[in-house]
Enzyme design. Structure first.
Site, PDB file in Angstrom:
ATOM      1  N   GLY A 102      74.922-103.893 112.414  1.00  0.00           N
ATOM      2  CA  GLY A 102      74.769-105.293 112.094  1.00  0.00           C
ATOM      3  C   GLY A 102      74.084-105.943 113.510  1.00  0.00           C
ATOM      4  O   GLY A 102      73.558-105.419 114.221  1.00  0.00           O
ATOM      5  N   GLY A 104      74.328-107.401 116.414  1.00  0.00           N
ATOM      6  CA  GLY A 104      75.365-107.333 117.269  1.00  0.00           C
ATOM      7  C   GLY A 104      74.872-108.125 118.373  1.00  0.00           C
ATOM      8  O   GLY A 104      75.945-108.682 119.196  1.00  0.00           O
ATOM      9  N   ARG A 105      73.607-108.729 118.545  1.00  0.00           N
ATOM     10  CA  ARG A 105      73.272-109.886 119.598  1.00  0.00           C
ATOM     11  C   ARG A 105      72.125-110.659 118.948  1.00  0.00           C
ATOM     12  O   ARG A 105      71.580-111.499 119.771  1.00  0.00           O
ATOM     13  CB  ARG A 105      72.833-109.188 120.640  1.00  0.00           C
ATOM     14  CG  ARG A 105      71.800-108.016 120.604  1.00  0.00           C
ATOM     15  CD  ARG A 105      71.632-107.685 121.958  1.00  0.00           C
ATOM     16  NE  ARG A 105      70.704-106.259 121.929  1.00  0.00           N
ATOM     17  CZ  ARG A 105      70.086-105.856 122.786  1.00  0.00           C
ATOM     18  NH1 ARG A 105      70.339-106.389 124.015  1.00  0.00           N
ATOM     19  NH2 ARG A 105      69.276-104.736 122.546  1.00  0.00           N
ATOM     20  N   LYS A 124      67.475-113.384 120.004  1.00  0.00           N
ATOM     21  CA  LYS A 124      68.129-112.052 120.376  1.00  0.00           C
ATOM     22  C   LYS A 124      68.604-112.366 121.707  1.00  0.00           C
ATOM     23  O   LYS A 124      67.875-112.499 122.701  1.00  0.00           O
ATOM     24  CB  LYS A 124      66.991-111.208 120.071  1.00  0.00           C
ATOM     25  CG  LYS A 124      67.367-109.783 120.512  1.00  0.00           C
ATOM     26  CD  LYS A 124      66.352-108.465 120.381  1.00  0.00           C
ATOM     27  CE  LYS A 124      66.692-107.213 120.811  1.00  0.00           C
ATOM     28  NZ  LYS A 124      65.850-106.187 120.279  1.00  0.00           N
ATOM     29  N   ASP A 136      77.991-106.724 124.558  1.00  0.00           N
ATOM     30  CA  ASP A 136      78.341-108.181 125.052  1.00  0.00           C
ATOM     31  C   ASP A 136      77.505-109.069 124.378  1.00  0.00           C
ATOM     32  O   ASP A 136      77.562-110.339 124.757  1.00  0.00           O
ATOM     33  CB  ASP A 136      77.950-108.164 126.625  1.00  0.00           C
ATOM     34  CG  ASP A 136      76.569-107.681 126.912  1.00  0.00           C
ATOM     35  OD1 ASP A 136      75.669-107.650 125.935  1.00  0.00           O
ATOM     36  OD2 ASP A 136      76.499-107.880 128.132  1.00  0.00           O
ATOM     37  N   GLY A 137      76.764-108.989 123.365  1.00  0.00           N
ATOM     38  CA  GLY A 137      75.824-109.721 122.662  1.00  0.00           C
ATOM     39  C   GLY A 137      74.701-110.357 123.503  1.00  0.00           C
ATOM     40  O   GLY A 137      74.127-111.094 122.927  1.00  0.00           O
ATOM     41  N   ASP A 263      67.961 -98.340 111.031  1.00  0.00           N
ATOM     42  CA  ASP A 263      68.274 -99.881 111.254  1.00  0.00           C
ATOM     43  C   ASP A 263      67.194-100.542 112.206  1.00  0.00           C
ATOM     44  O   ASP A 263      67.266-101.813 112.475  1.00  0.00           O
ATOM     45  CB  ASP A 263      69.628 -99.935 111.998  1.00  0.00           C
ATOM     46  CG  ASP A 263      69.842 -99.196 113.478  1.00  0.00           C
ATOM     47  OD1 ASP A 263      69.519 -97.931 113.334  1.00  0.00           O
ATOM     48  OD2 ASP A 263      69.880 -99.833 114.521  1.00  0.00           O
ATOM     49  N   ASN A 264      66.077 -99.676 112.692  1.00  0.00           N
ATOM     50  CA  ASN A 264      64.946-100.140 113.187  1.00  0.00           C
ATOM     51  C   ASN A 264      63.853-100.126 112.608  1.00  0.00           C
ATOM     52  O   ASN A 264      62.742-100.270 113.247  1.00  0.00           O
ATOM     53  CB  ASN A 264      64.719 -99.654 114.639  1.00  0.00           C
ATOM     54  CG  ASN A 264      65.975 -99.926 115.739  1.00  0.00           C
ATOM     55  OD1 ASN A 264      66.688-101.052 115.526  1.00  0.00           O
ATOM     56  ND2 ASN A 264      66.213 -99.199 116.614  1.00  0.00           N
ATOM     57  N   ASP A 273      62.168-104.321 116.864  1.00  0.00           N
ATOM     58  CA  ASP A 273      62.988-103.946 117.854  1.00  0.00           C
ATOM     59  C   ASP A 273      62.501-103.025 118.853  1.00  0.00           C
ATOM     60  O   ASP A 273      62.528-101.999 119.101  1.00  0.00           O
ATOM     61  CB  ASP A 273      64.033-103.113 117.138  1.00  0.00           C
ATOM     62  CG  ASP A 273      65.288-104.289 116.459  1.00  0.00           C
ATOM     63  OD1 ASP A 273      65.078-105.306 116.245  1.00  0.00           O
ATOM     64  OD2 ASP A 273      66.492-103.613 116.102  1.00  0.00           O
TER      65      ASP A 273
END
Ligand code: AMP
Ligand code: MG
Length: 496
Positions: A102, A104-105, A124, A136-137, A263-264, A273
């Site tokens: 998902g 994540g950042r 992003k 850590d996002g 996912d990319n 990405d």
């Protein structure tokens, strides 16, 4: 004075000049995302801005220069109409099912209506989300500059890609292998939906949501599929074709993505990405740009097959909607025809072949072979070849080869092929297909080193060159030269 503002002649720019948000992804429903506010980036400053993209989005130039834009595009200030969210997806990473991932950042702020249709704006590096896992996002300055420049460079090259509106930086520390600083890259795309979104709803048996997602993608981006007997098979076929065109574009320009996990992979066939990507220096078909890719799964010459593998995963994810395995396989077949045709067309343009002849595929293959055996600089070879004529001595091209005999044999074959080609048309075609400037690792690295010292001129110079990479840009030849020796020691990993 205040009353004067209410008169009809009040200047228009006193009305909010910023983004007018829509929220079409949010309408899919809460099963697709988590709504949340970005974590503010402490004391942000501008690193780079794409005025060209801002104009395409209908944002006013002076707004992109405003303090408000800095706050809004970094995610520090919410604006009316925005419903920030992080979406959920899954994926196969390095060939292995990774389960739920998902954003994540990355946080989607919403979408804008533009002359080119709706465009989503995503930030992003905007802080932790429920999908951050151990992360850590945040994103660091180095990788954010690389994504910003690469997105605009790919667009300049005419290669489908998500775009980047700006990068903002902060002195806030971020821990990677060493302590770095945080940054946010503000990117745009008609949609950020990935193959992994489909995998997520398929493998978690949420087939009603899988259908909702497929219908959303068809209605928004592939409306012609709605007319097909089996719209979901038609969608798979259309995505396969777009992906085939994308792979042809990557291979022809010498672009390695580095992390082609499902996912990319964009459902719109866009480059998405940017991590450890690289534009080839010396031509090496087995080149691995990602230092973390120890097996070479995503090596340059593996990319076209990996794209097919990823499409196969998408096909499996869509099976509950397609219902017939044979039909899904048939839809994927289009990749196998479109990719070689698209690559051949791109290579023919690079060679300046204005017509098609029987032996063209062999000529293209012998060109790749010659470049590989001589490890010739890929971009410089093609740009110099624009000046090749059968009559000339073509020293500048021959100088790139240590095996002169092989080059001479190839040059003879090429000269013979050019006999039926108009030289003026050829030069024109070649100069539009063989860029002078690509974002080589060492160029990015130099701009990043300066940016870490708060000198952003290198980022801006590169941006202006890469947005028009086929132009000559007199005075900037040093950006079009061979990589320095230290370039080969640059190690780019997944760390970003
Ligand atoms: P990537 O390899 O950058 O495509 O990321 C793979 C997954 O890891 C995605 O779900 C990302 O959102 C997530 N991710 C990567 N870096 C971070 C980070 N620093 N913090 C949180 N999530 C991250
Ligand atoms: Mg990713």
């Amino acid at each position: 004075m205040i009353a004067a503002l209410d008169t009809p002649s009040a200047p228009l720019d006193l009305a909010e000049p910023g983004p007018k948000w829509g929220n079409s992804f949010a309408r899919l429903g809460p099963g697709f995302y988590t709504e949340l506010q970005p974590t503010p980036l402490p004391s942000p400053y501008w690193v780079g801005r794409s005025q060209a993209l801002a104009r395409e989005l209908g944002l006013e130039d002076h707004w992109l220069e405003s303090a408000e834009a800095l706050e809004v595009l970094t995610g520090n200030r919410s604006t009316a109409g925005s419903r920030p969210l992080a979406s959920v997806y899954s994926g196969h990473q390095f060939g292995v099912w990774a389960g739920q991932l998902g954003d994540g950042r990355a946080i989607l702020l919403g979408d804008l209506q533009t002359p080119a249709g709706p465009q989503e704006i995503q930030i992003k590096g905007a802080g932790r989300t429920p999908y951050s896992r151990m992360g850590d996002g945040r994103a660091v300055l180095r990788s954010s500059i690389r994504e910003f420049l690469a997105s605009e460079a790919m667009h300049g090259l005419g290669i489908p890609t998500t775009r980047a509106l700006c990068v903002t930086g902060s002195d806030a520390p971020v821990r990677r292998e060493e302590i770095e600083t945080a940054a946010v890259v503000t990117r745009t795309s008609p949609s950020f939906i990935r193959f992994g979104h489909f995998e997520h709803f398929s493998y978690s048996n949420q087939h009603d949501r899988l259908k909702t997602l497929a219908d959303y993608v068809i209605d928004g981006f592939y409306p012609a599929c709605r007319e097909a007997k089996q719209p979901y098979a038609a969608l798979l076929e259309a995505v396969s074709e777009r992906t085939a065109h994308l792979m042809a574009a990557w291979q022809a320009i010498g672009f390695c993505h580095g992390v082609m996990n499902t996912d990319n992979m964009s459902i719109l066939g866009l480059t998405i990405d940017y991590g450890p990507f690289q534009f080839l220096d010396a031509f090496d078909p087995g080149h691995i740009c990602n230092h973390s890719d120890t097996q070479g799964r995503y090596a340059y010459n593996k990319q076209p097959n990996i794209a097919y593998w990823n499409l196969f995963c998408l096909g499996q994810a869509l099976l509950p909607l397609i219902e017939d395995q044979e039909q899904a396989l048939a839809a994927l077949e289009s990749y196998k025809t479109v990719f070689p045709q698209a690559l051949e067309a791109r290579m023919r343009d690079k060679l300046g072949l204005t017509d098609t002849q029987a032996g063209d595929r062999e000529l293209i293959e012998s060109t790749f072979k010659l470049l590989a055996s001589n490890k010739v600089d890929y971009t410089i070879f093609w740009r110099r070849l624009c000046g090749f004529t059968p009559q000339s001595g073509h020293e500048s091209v021959r100088d790139l080869f240590f095996d002169r005999e092989s080059f001479n044999a190839w040059a003879l074959q090429y000269s013979e092929r050019l006999a039926s080609v108009d030289q003026g048309l050829r030069a024109d075609l070649m100069l539009k297909n063989n860029p002078k400037f690509v974002l080589r690792n060492h160029l990015g690295e130099e701009a990043i080193r300066a940016a870490k010292l708060k000198d952003f001129s290198g980022v801006n110079t590169l941006l202006s060159l890469l947005q028009a990479p086929f132009d000559e840009h007199p005075g900037h030849d040093s950006f079009a030269g061979f990589p320095p020796d230290w370039a080969s020691s640059i190690e780019i990993s997944c760390s970003s």
